[in-house]
Design an enzyme around this catalytic site. Structure first.
Site, PDB file in Angstrom:
ATOM      1  N   TYR A 106       0.844  -1.200   0.000  1.00 26.63           N
ATOM      2  CA  TYR A 106       0.000   0.000   0.000  1.00 26.63           C
ATOM      3  C   TYR A 106       0.873   1.241   0.000  1.00 26.63           C
ATOM      4  O   TYR A 106       1.932   1.269   0.635  1.00 26.63           O
ATOM      5  CB  TYR A 106      -0.875   0.043   1.257  1.00 26.63           C
ATOM      6  CG  TYR A 106      -2.046  -0.894   1.227  1.00 26.63           C
ATOM      7  CD1 TYR A 106      -3.269  -0.502   0.710  1.00 26.63           C
ATOM      8  CD2 TYR A 106      -1.935  -2.186   1.737  1.00 26.63           C
ATOM      9  CE1 TYR A 106      -4.354  -1.359   0.693  1.00 26.63           C
ATOM     10  CE2 TYR A 106      -3.018  -3.053   1.729  1.00 26.63           C
ATOM     11  CZ  TYR A 106      -4.222  -2.629   1.209  1.00 26.63           C
ATOM     12  OH  TYR A 106      -5.292  -3.476   1.188  1.00 26.63           O
ATOM     13  N   TYR A 145      -0.655  -9.742   0.820  1.00 23.12           N
ATOM     14  CA  TYR A 145       0.364  -9.148   1.693  1.00 23.12           C
ATOM     15  C   TYR A 145       0.285  -9.737   3.094  1.00 23.12           C
ATOM     16  O   TYR A 145      -0.772 -10.183   3.537  1.00 23.12           O
ATOM     17  CB  TYR A 145       0.242  -7.622   1.727  1.00 23.12           C
ATOM     18  CG  TYR A 145      -1.073  -7.064   2.225  1.00 23.12           C
ATOM     19  CD1 TYR A 145      -1.318  -6.878   3.592  1.00 23.12           C
ATOM     20  CD2 TYR A 145      -2.071  -6.692   1.327  1.00 23.12           C
ATOM     21  CE1 TYR A 145      -2.517  -6.347   4.043  1.00 23.12           C
ATOM     22  CE2 TYR A 145      -3.279  -6.161   1.771  1.00 23.12           C
ATOM     23  CZ  TYR A 145      -3.493  -5.997   3.133  1.00 23.12           C
ATOM     24  OH  TYR A 145      -4.681  -5.479   3.562  1.00 23.12           O
TER      25      TYR A 145
HETATM   26 FE   LIG Z   1      -6.261  -4.357   2.559  1.00 20.35          FE
END
Ligand SMILES: [Fe+2]
Lengths: 235, 174
Positions: A106, A145
């Site tokens: 992110y 992730y």
């Molecule tokens: Fe997320």
């Protein structure tokens, strides 16, 4: 005042506040019973956003933050319909979108995952439904992730969404997953949803929206709360 | 048709939902200035913190405020990750009360660790007469009622949210 009443959360499919396998819920979930509230004008209204609020590339996350080239990863197109439980489509409603890049990273400053940022990908966008409740946007398929919930915890590939619908009772923040993801069976956030609701969070691969030589297509429909109004009949 | 299940807003919502507040290069559709003090000298500031069950301030919550009265529909949104002390701050109006109803603001609360958002309301300390006869406030056990009442301060109002504990805020099933 009309006597339309919107349905409440359907706990057959909605996740509970407390789901201890998702550890952050333990000290953040309300512990006392919720107080029933008669819906008033405040609950039966909400903010309205229009097309004019959006930028020209807001609906294309694969293009809206290009600096010096195309973002890396698998280009996809996501489409579907926003409806309510009564089956009525919800036109002209805002959908906000955010996600990790193709490596599972992110842009958010708090994200410390050791995977590369993509200088050409922000991962934020938004679109509106059309007059029939349909929406479509382009993006890059997000990567999985790791997160700190437990040893070897990995989030399945997902896209985050925020929707408003008809009023503040309709508010929905959710995540869309991808078909066949082997991480789903281990993810306490996904598994926080009762079994009956889980399928509703998994998009479907859709060859009919897949664009030749360009992008794989996925379909994902949203269903917001319905109400007790008698459906309008054409006579 | 079945409702789409909710999922958490997670820790990384800021660049999508409150980008300008967190200095990301993406335009915000809503912020915490529901009105400006320049246009509305009667505007008020409301600030507070969100606490978890261990008494820690939550630095990654997002609040949305909705004001609906006979004149206005105002919407605000703010994350608790940028102000000192992880406070939230809103500039808004005090809603005009409807007959026999105390004025209030609707609050929608999101955070990592909430699989589904919570609804609460902000009432005002200096509306004692209306608060005393308000149907919603009176439907709440007396000892919990004050969790919904913003306290007057030098700067406006203070409204803290406690997810758990003795002072747990009243959340509504709407
Ligand atoms: Fe997320």
């Amino acid at each position: 005042m009309s006597d339309i009443i919107y349905n409440k959360f359907d706990w057959e499919v909605q996740p509970p506040h407390l789901h201890p396998d998702y550890k952050s819920t333990v000290f953040r979930a309300p512990t006392k019973p919720l107080i029933a509230l008669k819906q008033s004008l405040a609950e039966l209204s909400g903010p309205v956003f229009g097309d004019f609020n959006l930028g020209p590339l807001d609906h294309d996350l694969s293009k809206n933050s290009i600096v010096n080239g195309e973002p890396l990863g698998e280009r996809i197109v996501v489409h579907g319909k926003v409806m309510n439980e009564n089956g009525q489509s919800i036109p002209n409603t805002l959908i906000e979108i955010w996600q990790a890049n193709s490596c599972g990273r992110y842009v958010h400053k708090v994200d410390q995952h050791d995977a590369p940022l993509d200088p050409n990908f922000l991962g934020a966008g938004r679109c509106m439904t059309d007059s029939e409740g349909n929406y479509k946007f382009y993006t890059i398929k997000p990567g999985a992730y790791p997160w700190g919930n437990h040893y070897n915890a990995w989030r399945p590939n997902h896209i985050h969404f925020s929707l408003f619908g008809a009023n503040i009772t309709n508010r929905l923040v959710t995540q869309m997953y991808f078909p066949g993801d082997p991480l789903l069976q281990y993810d306490p956030i996904f598994l926080g949803v009762p079994p009956k609701g889980r399928e509703l969070l998994i998009s479907k691969f859709d060859l009919s929206i897949t664009e030749d030589n360009f992008a794989l297509g996925y379909r994902f429909d949203f269903v917001l709360r319905g109400n007790n109004a008698t459906p309008f009949e054409n006579i | 048709m079945k409702q789409t299940p909710s999922q958490t807003v997670g820790p990384y919502f800021a660049y999508g939902l409150t980008p300008e507040q967190y200095l990301y290069d993406f335009r915000s559709l809503a912020d915490n200035k529901m009105v400006s003090f320049t246009d509305h000298p009667e505007a008020i500031q409301i600030e507070g913190q969100v606490f978890d069950g261990q008494g820690n301030v939550i630095p990654d919550a997002m609040l949305e405020i909705w004001l609906k009265d006979s004149e206005n529909g105002l919407f605000g949104r703010f994350g608790t990750g940028t102000e000192t002390g992880n406070k939230f701050v809103f500039h808004t109006l005090k809603p005009k009360p409807f007959a026999n109803e105390a004025p209030f603001l609707s609050v929608i609360l999101f955070m990592r660790g909430q699989l589904i958002h919570s609804y609460t309301r902000i009432y005002f300390e200096d509306e004692q007469a209306l608060n005393a006869k308000d149907e919603v406030l009176n439907s709440i056990p007396a000892e919990r009622r004050n969790t919904l009442i913003a306290q007057k301060t030098k700067y406006g109002y203070r409204f803290d949210i406690h997810m758990q504990g003795d002072q747990e805020t009243v959340f509504f099933d709407i």
